[in-house]
Design a protein around this motif. Sequence first.
Motif, PDB file in Angstrom:
ATOM      1  N   ASP A   1       0.849  -1.190   0.000  1.00  0.00           N
ATOM      2  CA  ASP A   1       0.000   0.000   0.000  1.00  0.00           C
ATOM      3  C   ASP A   1       0.884   1.240   0.000  1.00  0.00           C
ATOM      4  OD1 ASP A   1       0.413   0.816   2.946  1.00  0.00           O
ATOM      5  OD2 ASP A   1      -0.340  -1.225   3.154  1.00  0.00           O
ATOM      6  N   TYR A   2       0.245   2.391  -0.281  1.00  0.00           N
ATOM      7  CA  TYR A   2       0.979   3.635  -0.471  1.00  0.00           C
ATOM      8  C   TYR A   2       0.265   4.786   0.230  1.00  0.00           C
ATOM      9  CZ  TYR A   2       3.216   1.017  -4.261  1.00  0.00           C
ATOM     10  OH  TYR A   2       3.883   0.074  -4.993  1.00  0.00           O
ATOM     11  N   VAL A   3       1.069   5.739   0.695  1.00  0.00           N
ATOM     12  CA  VAL A   3       0.511   6.969   1.256  1.00  0.00           C
ATOM     13  C   VAL A   3       0.388   7.991   0.138  1.00  0.00           C
ATOM     14  CG1 VAL A   3       0.903   8.881   2.848  1.00  0.00           C
ATOM     15  CG2 VAL A   3       1.500   6.551   3.531  1.00  0.00           C
ATOM     16  N   TRP A   4      -0.778   8.654   0.058  1.00  0.00           N
ATOM     17  CA  TRP A   4      -0.956   9.723  -0.914  1.00  0.00           C
ATOM     18  C   TRP A   4      -1.254  11.018  -0.173  1.00  0.00           C
ATOM     19  CZ3 TRP A   4      -5.647  12.128  -3.240  1.00  0.00           C
ATOM     20  CH2 TRP A   4      -5.312  12.987  -4.298  1.00  0.00           C
ATOM     21  N   ASN A   5      -0.445  12.029  -0.411  1.00  0.00           N
ATOM     22  CA  ASN A   5      -0.590  13.298   0.307  1.00  0.00           C
ATOM     23  C   ASN A   5      -1.336  14.356  -0.517  1.00  0.00           C
ATOM     24  OD1 ASN A   5       1.268  13.950  -1.611  1.00  0.00           O
ATOM     25  ND2 ASN A   5       2.940  14.414  -0.186  1.00  0.00           N
ATOM     26  N   LYS A   6      -2.141  13.893  -1.465  1.00  0.00           N
ATOM     27  CA  LYS A   6      -2.983  14.757  -2.296  1.00  0.00           C
ATOM     28  C   LYS A   6      -2.179  15.707  -3.185  1.00  0.00           C
ATOM     29  CE  LYS A   6      -6.895  14.609   0.881  1.00  0.00           C
ATOM     30  NZ  LYS A   6      -7.937  15.368   1.600  1.00  0.00           N
ATOM     31  N   SER A   7      -0.995  15.262  -3.570  1.00  0.00           N
ATOM     32  CA  SER A   7      -0.171  16.069  -4.473  1.00  0.00           C
ATOM     33  C   SER A   7       0.035  15.324  -5.784  1.00  0.00           C
ATOM     34  CB  SER A   7       1.184  16.389  -3.841  1.00  0.00           C
ATOM     35  OG  SER A   7       1.933  15.198  -3.658  1.00  0.00           O
ATOM     36  N   LYS A   8       0.384  16.077  -6.815  1.00  0.00           N
ATOM     37  CA  LYS A   8       0.653  15.512  -8.127  1.00  0.00           C
ATOM     38  C   LYS A   8       2.158  15.518  -8.361  1.00  0.00           C
ATOM     39  CE  LYS A   8      -0.013  16.477 -13.040  1.00  0.00           C
ATOM     40  NZ  LYS A   8      -0.587  17.424 -14.023  1.00  0.00           N
ATOM     41  N   PRO A   9       2.787  14.363  -8.547  1.00  0.00           N
ATOM     42  CA  PRO A   9       4.247  14.324  -8.735  1.00  0.00           C
ATOM     43  C   PRO A   9       4.671  15.090  -9.984  1.00  0.00           C
ATOM     44  CG  PRO A   9       3.347  12.132  -8.340  1.00  0.00           C
ATOM     45  CD  PRO A   9       2.185  13.029  -8.593  1.00  0.00           C
ATOM     46  N   GLY A  10       5.879  15.632  -9.933  1.00  0.00           N
ATOM     47  CA  GLY A  10       6.408  16.347 -11.082  1.00  0.00           C
ATOM     48  C   GLY A  10       7.114  15.443 -12.069  1.00  0.00           C
ATOM     49  N   GLU A  11       7.574  14.281 -11.599  1.00  0.00           N
ATOM     50  CA  GLU A  11       8.264  13.333 -12.475  1.00  0.00           C
ATOM     51  C   GLU A  11       8.161  11.932 -11.893  1.00  0.00           C
ATOM     52  OE1 GLU A  11      12.805  13.857 -10.815  1.00  0.00           O
ATOM     53  OE2 GLU A  11      12.179  15.048 -12.548  1.00  0.00           O
ATOM     54  N   LEU A  12       8.464  10.934 -12.718  1.00  0.00           N
ATOM     55  CA  LEU A  12       8.340   9.540 -12.289  1.00  0.00           C
ATOM     56  C   LEU A  12       9.611   9.017 -11.626  1.00  0.00           C
ATOM     57  CD1 LEU A  12       5.722   9.490 -13.995  1.00  0.00           C
ATOM     58  CD2 LEU A  12       6.390   7.224 -14.751  1.00  0.00           C
ATOM     59  N   GLY A  13      10.762   9.580 -11.985  1.00  0.00           N
ATOM     60  CA  GLY A  13      12.035   9.032 -11.542  1.00  0.00           C
ATOM     61  C   GLY A  13      12.529   7.999 -12.538  1.00  0.00           C
ATOM     62  N   SER A  14      13.839   7.873 -12.667  1.00  0.00           N
ATOM     63  CA  SER A  14      14.404   6.968 -13.665  1.00  0.00           C
ATOM     64  C   SER A  14      14.115   5.504 -13.374  1.00  0.00           C
ATOM     65  CB  SER A  14      15.927   7.172 -13.764  1.00  0.00           C
ATOM     66  OG  SER A  14      16.546   6.915 -12.514  1.00  0.00           O
ATOM     67  N   ASP A  15      13.735   5.176 -12.119  1.00  0.00           N
ATOM     68  CA  ASP A  15      13.352   3.805 -11.782  1.00  0.00           C
ATOM     69  C   ASP A  15      11.838   3.653 -11.659  1.00  0.00           C
ATOM     70  OD1 ASP A  15      12.883   5.187  -9.456  1.00  0.00           O
ATOM     71  OD2 ASP A  15      14.032   3.845  -8.156  1.00  0.00           O
ATOM     72  N   GLY A  16      11.108   4.716 -12.031  1.00  0.00           N
ATOM     73  CA  GLY A  16       9.651   4.654 -12.026  1.00  0.00           C
ATOM     74  C   GLY A  16       9.009   4.654 -10.662  1.00  0.00           C
ATOM     75  N   HIS A  17       9.740   5.075  -9.622  1.00  0.00           N
ATOM     76  CA  HIS A  17       9.215   4.923  -8.261  1.00  0.00           C
ATOM     77  C   HIS A  17       8.044   5.861  -7.962  1.00  0.00           C
ATOM     78  CE1 HIS A  17      11.983   8.322  -7.668  1.00  0.00           C
ATOM     79  NE2 HIS A  17      11.280   8.635  -6.612  1.00  0.00           N
ATOM     80  N   ARG A  18       7.857   6.914  -8.796  1.00  0.00           N
ATOM     81  CA  ARG A  18       6.719   7.800  -8.561  1.00  0.00           C
ATOM     82  C   ARG A  18       5.513   7.456  -9.440  1.00  0.00           C
ATOM     83  NH1 ARG A  18       7.975  12.518  -6.035  1.00  0.00           N
ATOM     84  NH2 ARG A  18       5.759  12.481  -5.490  1.00  0.00           N
ATOM     85  N   ALA A  19       5.595   6.369 -10.184  1.00  0.00           N
ATOM     86  CA  ALA A  19       4.491   6.002 -11.067  1.00  0.00           C
ATOM     87  C   ALA A  19       3.210   5.749 -10.284  1.00  0.00           C
ATOM     88  CB  ALA A  19       4.858   4.767 -11.895  1.00  0.00           C
ATOM     89  N   ILE A  20       3.329   5.102  -9.130  1.00  0.00           N
ATOM     90  CA  ILE A  20       2.144   4.815  -8.320  1.00  0.00           C
ATOM     91  C   ILE A  20       1.524   6.118  -7.816  1.00  0.00           C
ATOM     92  CG2 ILE A  20       1.251   3.609  -6.308  1.00  0.00           C
ATOM     93  CD1 ILE A  20       2.188   1.767  -8.552  1.00  0.00           C
ATOM     94  N   ASP A  21       2.367   7.083  -7.434  1.00  0.00           N
ATOM     95  CA  ASP A  21       1.844   8.378  -6.992  1.00  0.00           C
ATOM     96  C   ASP A  21       1.055   9.055  -8.117  1.00  0.00           C
ATOM     97  OD1 ASP A  21       3.014   8.062  -4.522  1.00  0.00           O
ATOM     98  OD2 ASP A  21       4.848   9.122  -5.081  1.00  0.00           O
ATOM     99  N   VAL A  22       1.546   8.921  -9.338  1.00  0.00           N
ATOM    100  CA  VAL A  22       0.842   9.495 -10.487  1.00  0.00           C
ATOM    101  C   VAL A  22      -0.509   8.819 -10.671  1.00  0.00           C
ATOM    102  CG1 VAL A  22       0.882   9.736 -13.007  1.00  0.00           C
ATOM    103  CG2 VAL A  22       2.941  10.214 -11.679  1.00  0.00           C
ATOM    104  N   LEU A  23      -0.545   7.500 -10.539  1.00  0.00           N
ATOM    105  CA  LEU A  23      -1.806   6.773 -10.695  1.00  0.00           C
ATOM    106  C   LEU A  23      -2.790   7.108  -9.578  1.00  0.00           C
ATOM    107  CD1 LEU A  23      -0.392   3.303 -11.826  1.00  0.00           C
ATOM    108  CD2 LEU A  23      -1.581   4.980 -13.240  1.00  0.00           C
ATOM    109  N   LEU A  24      -2.276   7.272  -8.366  1.00  0.00           N
ATOM    110  CA  LEU A  24      -3.149   7.663  -7.261  1.00  0.00           C
ATOM    111  C   LEU A  24      -3.747   9.041  -7.515  1.00  0.00           C
ATOM    112  CD1 LEU A  24      -1.070   6.480  -4.146  1.00  0.00           C
ATOM    113  CD2 LEU A  24      -3.074   5.390  -5.134  1.00  0.00           C
TER     114      LEU A  24
END
Length: 435
Positions: free
Chosen positions: A210-233
């Motif tokens: 599971d993931y914590v979402w702080n109601k923000s929109k990420p600016g980038e995914l990261g080269s390993d894609g670690h922010r992809a879930i934040d984008v989907l949330l």
Amino acid sequence: MFTRLRLSNFKAWQETNDIALKPVTMLLGTNSSGKSSLIQSLLLLKQTVQSPDRSIHLNLGGDEINDLFNFGDFDNVLHQGFSGARQFSLSFSFQSPASARINHGDFSCSYGQNSAGGVVIQDWLVKTDNRQFRSIRRERGAYSVIIDDESQPRDKGRHLSPERSVSLSAEAIVMLGQDGNVLEDLSLSIRRELENIVYLGPLRRKPERDYVWNKSKPGELGSDGHRAIDVLLASALMKSEDQNRIIEGVSKWLVRMKVADKLEVKQLGRSTRYELVVHRDDVQANLRDVGIGISQVLPVLTIAYFAPTGSTIMLEEPEIHLHPLAQSVLAELFVEVSKERNVQFIIETHSEHLFRRMQTLIARQQITTTDAAMYFVEREGKAARMRPLELDDFGRVKNWPEGFFGDALGETREQTALAIQRAKELRARDGNVPG
């Protein structure tokens, strides 16, 4: 969009000559052949223009948080089989939307070392239409600035040293007067083109439960894609049409790949924690509990819809951990999204299935060889060698490289020969059995 790339004495490449880059460009070839170096050359310039140090000529990396790569030092970048001066050069052309103030241009820069061992620009050239701006390194770190075809430099001095590889100092811009305004617009266009590169590497993070979402929109995914879930949330929970298109697009392609029927975000109670649930065949499972292929392809699908219009998306091994059908569908993703969203894909891959589907899409006329380019990279001694694959209108390769994707025809021929031999042996054995 980048339309041309050229490297000299850079890493595996002694000389690439001009490489035509199209809306969908595919790099294929053997391991450690030099494919990744082509992508890394533009990433090196991207992390340079994003450096907080304006005076830097080339940012070889070292900041694990802000840099995309750590290239080491000058000798790690310089081609090992170089001859002549200890210099390497990077060059590219680009095309921006017609509405841009500068909608096309060229960048070329050669780099050497100073007495302290640092990387310095030796010869810097940018141009657009009939305008050309050049800065050449002289003795003791001074630079001369030459405009167009003028025989004499406008000025000389240390203050004319290029900044972050793409521009001249504010002092130099003022000195150039009206020409300085043109140069400033051109430098800004080059910078934006590099900043619009979105990169996803071959090593992506495993999913969490599971993931914590702080109601923000990420600016980038990261080269390993670690922010992809934040984008989907954010896409699922921010309730805007622009945001929803991301998770809807990702779900659509998961279905076409036949790896899922639906992707859903679920809140855990009233907490700020959420899980990604994968639906398939009336079964719901946490992302952590399904095959690793889904979690590895999620950043690829997400970046296709998350990257801003006009971006250049660079992907290394997007097919990792996917079954053959899903790998094939990736080709359809690149072709369709490139047209729909006006984004460019530069893909480094080992997937025969992805390549074969691209051939089929050309045969179907869903993409033409004008909008797609494929290159085979191999080593020849210490140097990499590139072969543009010549495809006809039916996707057939005219100059098929030896050993390309193994020897499928040879394997089939041997299997057939062995089957025939086995059948003869069985008939001979049965014929010797008393009736």
